[in-house]
Design an enzyme around this catalytic site. Sequence first.
Site, short mmCIF file in Angstrom:
data_model
loop_
_atom_site.label_atom_id
_atom_site.label_comp_id
_atom_site.label_asym_id
_atom_site.label_seq_id
_atom_site.Cartn_x
_atom_site.Cartn_y
_atom_site.Cartn_z
N ASP A 71 -10.31 -5.70 11.31
CA ASP A 71 -11.02 -6.91 10.87
C ASP A 71 -12.06 -6.61 9.78
O ASP A 71 -12.73 -7.54 9.32
CB ASP A 71 -11.72 -7.58 12.05
CG ASP A 71 -10.73 -8.17 13.05
OD1 ASP A 71 -9.62 -8.56 12.62
OD2 ASP A 71 -11.06 -8.25 14.25
N ASP B 281 -9.86 0.93 -4.43
CA ASP B 281 -8.88 1.01 -3.34
C ASP B 281 -8.30 2.42 -3.34
O ASP B 281 -9.04 3.39 -3.44
CB ASP B 281 -7.83 -0.08 -3.53
CG ASP B 281 -7.18 -0.51 -2.22
OD1 ASP B 281 -6.64 0.36 -1.51
OD2 ASP B 281 -7.19 -1.71 -1.90
N GLU C 7 0.84 -1.21 0.00
CA GLU C 7 0.00 0.00 0.00
C GLU C 7 0.87 1.25 0.00
O GLU C 7 2.09 1.20 0.18
CB GLU C 7 -0.92 0.04 1.23
CG GLU C 7 -2.31 -0.52 1.01
CD GLU C 7 -3.19 0.38 0.15
OE1 GLU C 7 -2.69 1.41 -0.36
OE2 GLU C 7 -4.37 0.04 -0.03
N ASN D 172 -10.19 4.62 2.18
CA ASN D 172 -9.05 4.76 1.30
C ASN D 172 -8.96 6.19 0.79
O ASN D 172 -9.96 6.89 0.69
CB ASN D 172 -9.12 3.77 0.14
CG ASN D 172 -8.38 2.47 0.46
OD1 ASN D 172 -7.17 2.46 0.62
ND2 ASN D 172 -9.13 1.38 0.58
N ASN E 150 -4.92 3.62 7.82
CA ASN E 150 -4.85 3.01 6.50
C ASN E 150 -4.15 3.96 5.53
O ASN E 150 -2.95 4.19 5.67
CB ASN E 150 -6.24 2.61 6.01
CG ASN E 150 -6.19 1.60 4.87
OD1 ASN E 150 -5.32 0.72 4.86
ND2 ASN E 150 -7.10 1.71 3.92
#
Length: 289
Positions: A119, A196, A16, A147, A101
């Site tokens: 999760d 994404d 990422e 994202n 993230n």
Amino acid sequence: MDQPICVWPVAATLGEGPVWVERDQALWFVDIKQQKIHRYDPADGGRRSWDSPEQVGFVLPADDGAFVAGLQSGLHRFDPAEGSFERLCRVDEDLRGHRLNDGVVDPSGRLWFGTMDDDESGPTGRYYSYFRGELVRQPIGGFTVTNGPAFSPDGRLIYFTDTHADRIWRAPVDRDGKLGEPEPFVEIGAGNGHPDGPSVDSQGFVWTAQFGGARALRYSPDGELVGMVAFSVPNVTKVAFGGADRSTGYATTARLFMSDEQVADRPQAGALFAFALEVPGLPCPLVSL
């Protein structure tokens, strides 16, 4: 555009956050699940990696010569020369099982990033900004997997992705970092993978990687699909613009959720890829600490 080629078969579980760092002339990215920070030097093919003490969602260049890393517990100053991490602030202390993230830096040097349930079990994701030591929770969120964000070239539009809902949103943002009313920008049709990480090129067109879709898509500022790059692996996570003229696309990919048989069939899954761009990207601003 050229067919993407593998430039580093790093076998990332969840590659990422690719970012081209001008001062290094190198591509930096992370593997969230393996707790790794990676650097790729295209001039000589150099590869270097650092261990992170926690899951790391992004690493972005700061104005003091170091980086800001989004670790699971919060923001840290990362010094690659020492391999050290120094906490700047905690994030989401009230939510167990959360992690940081994706992240980006806007033209003013303000860092923006999302958080999510590790999760992926509930719509508890939030977005924050960080500028000169001040952390601000933004009035957008309620996503299971956050994202982005990504910014228009002038910094006046922000794009952020609700991956599980297959939707990209956008909102106006003023120069003080205050958001206007969000509106849907693009909705990805079912069966085409999940949007994404988003990125924006120098023309203001929005790129979105497709997790499970084996491609990256390019949309006009009006939301029209105008381009696509196909990959040989299923899970494409984000595109960055690099090289001396920022005309090389770099894409991270992932092995997450793939079976051993699927990995054996697609052994380049989790690799870093590169491809030629028709429209260059913009330089990444430095985080203002």
